[in-house]
Motif scaffolding. Structure first.
Motif, PDB file in Angstrom:
ATOM      1  N   TYR A   1       8.120 -43.342   6.457  1.00  0.00           N
ATOM      2  CA  TYR A   1       9.583 -43.373   6.389  1.00  0.00           C
ATOM      3  C   TYR A   1      10.146 -44.568   7.161  1.00  0.00           C
ATOM      4  O   TYR A   1      11.137 -45.168   6.746  1.00  0.00           O
TER       5      TYR A   1
ATOM      6  N   TYR B   1       5.469 -41.055   1.831  1.00  0.00           N
ATOM      7  CA  TYR B   1       5.949 -40.558   0.546  1.00  0.00           C
ATOM      8  C   TYR B   1       5.775 -41.654  -0.497  1.00  0.00           C
ATOM      9  O   TYR B   1       6.308 -42.763  -0.313  1.00  0.00           O
ATOM     10  N   PRO B   2       5.020 -41.373  -1.598  1.00  0.00           N
ATOM     11  CA  PRO B   2       4.198 -40.173  -1.828  1.00  0.00           C
ATOM     12  C   PRO B   2       3.185 -39.959  -0.705  1.00  0.00           C
ATOM     13  O   PRO B   2       2.862 -40.884   0.040  1.00  0.00           O
ATOM     14  N   GLU B   3       2.665 -38.757  -0.620  1.00  0.00           N
ATOM     15  CA  GLU B   3       1.944 -38.307   0.553  1.00  0.00           C
ATOM     16  C   GLU B   3       0.802 -39.217   0.980  1.00  0.00           C
ATOM     17  O   GLU B   3       0.641 -39.506   2.166  1.00  0.00           O
TER      18      GLU B   3
END
Length: 244
Positions: A153, A145-147
């Motif tokens: 994470y 995130y962002p992708e």
């Protein structure tokens, strides 16, 4: 859309919920017919914009519907079919309430409902193996995130450990072993995703940054599972000091 629990189970309340879920501005003066037209126009416009022939509607908590309210989805299906469009509706509900509702609609009175819906039934369970635990934990190691440009994470919460090669999926057997203890003790069929997600998120965002990945063990996972509400009676109620 998600069906709320209501005392009055009306067709109008379903149309209202459909419109609210779609972000349409409505008020208490709108009739069921008016809401149906607005919702159908929205679906038709979106399908035309993207050159689609079929729309998908997911109805969560469908066990809260009454047999009468299923006519809403039959009407939507029929109206879209009249303009050469189709609507697939997926009903998602809790076991066993959903099965009781559906099985209670087997009479000829609801034949028009069964002709459109309930053609395929599938039961979904929670996590049932260490392999499934590993798959879920691996997403924390891989998803960003962002992708595309962001951190994973695991990297976001324990960056030094991740740089040194720590992967959350490596603890999958440990996760499963602790859960199995609860499963055998409390006769739990599977590990529900809500409990699993809270367990993992608590570990990753709180316990591991605070105590370090070297302390990741059965005691830490056990405490996270307890806090997840897997067994409601194990969640400690906060003490209120009434003297203040």
């Amino acid at each position: 859309m998600t069906m709320p629990l209501r005392d009055q189970k009306t067709v109008l309340s379903v149309y209202r919920q459909l419109c609210w879920a779609a972000g349409l501005n409505i008020n208490g003066r709108h009739t069921a017919d008016e809401l149906a037209v607005r919702y159908l126009h929205l679906i038709s416009d979106v399908m035309a914009e993207h050159e689609l022939e079929q729309a998908l509607l997911v109805v969560d908590e469908c066990q809260r519907l009454s047999p009468l309210q299923f006519n809403v989805f039959a009407e939507l299906y029929d109206r879209l079919r009249s303009i050469q469009k189709t609507l697939m509706t997926v009903f998602v509900g809790n076991d066993p309430e959903t099965w009781r509702l559906i099985d209670g609609m087997d009479s000829d009175q609801y034949a028009h409902i069964h002709g459109r819906f309930f053609l395929h039934r599938r039961a979904f369970s929670g996590i049932q193996s260490a392999k499934e635990v590993r798959y879920c934990l691996a997403q924390y190691d891989a998803l960003r995130y962002p992708e595309k440009s962001g951190r994973t994470y695991v990297e976001a919460f324990v960056p030094q450990a991740a740089a040194a090669g720590f992967r959350l999926a490596s603890a999958s057997d440990l996760f499963w072993r602790v859960f199995r203890g609860y499963q055998q003790r409390f006769k739990i069929g599977s590990w529900g995703m809500q409990s699993f997600s809270i367990t993992t998120n608590t570990l990753l965002s709180d316990f591991l940054p605070r105590y370090g990945v070297d302390e990741l063990g059965e005691a830490m996972i056990d405490e996270a599972i307890r806090l997840s509400g897997l067994v409601p009676s194990l969640v400690t109620r906060p003490t209120i000091d009434k003297s203040r």
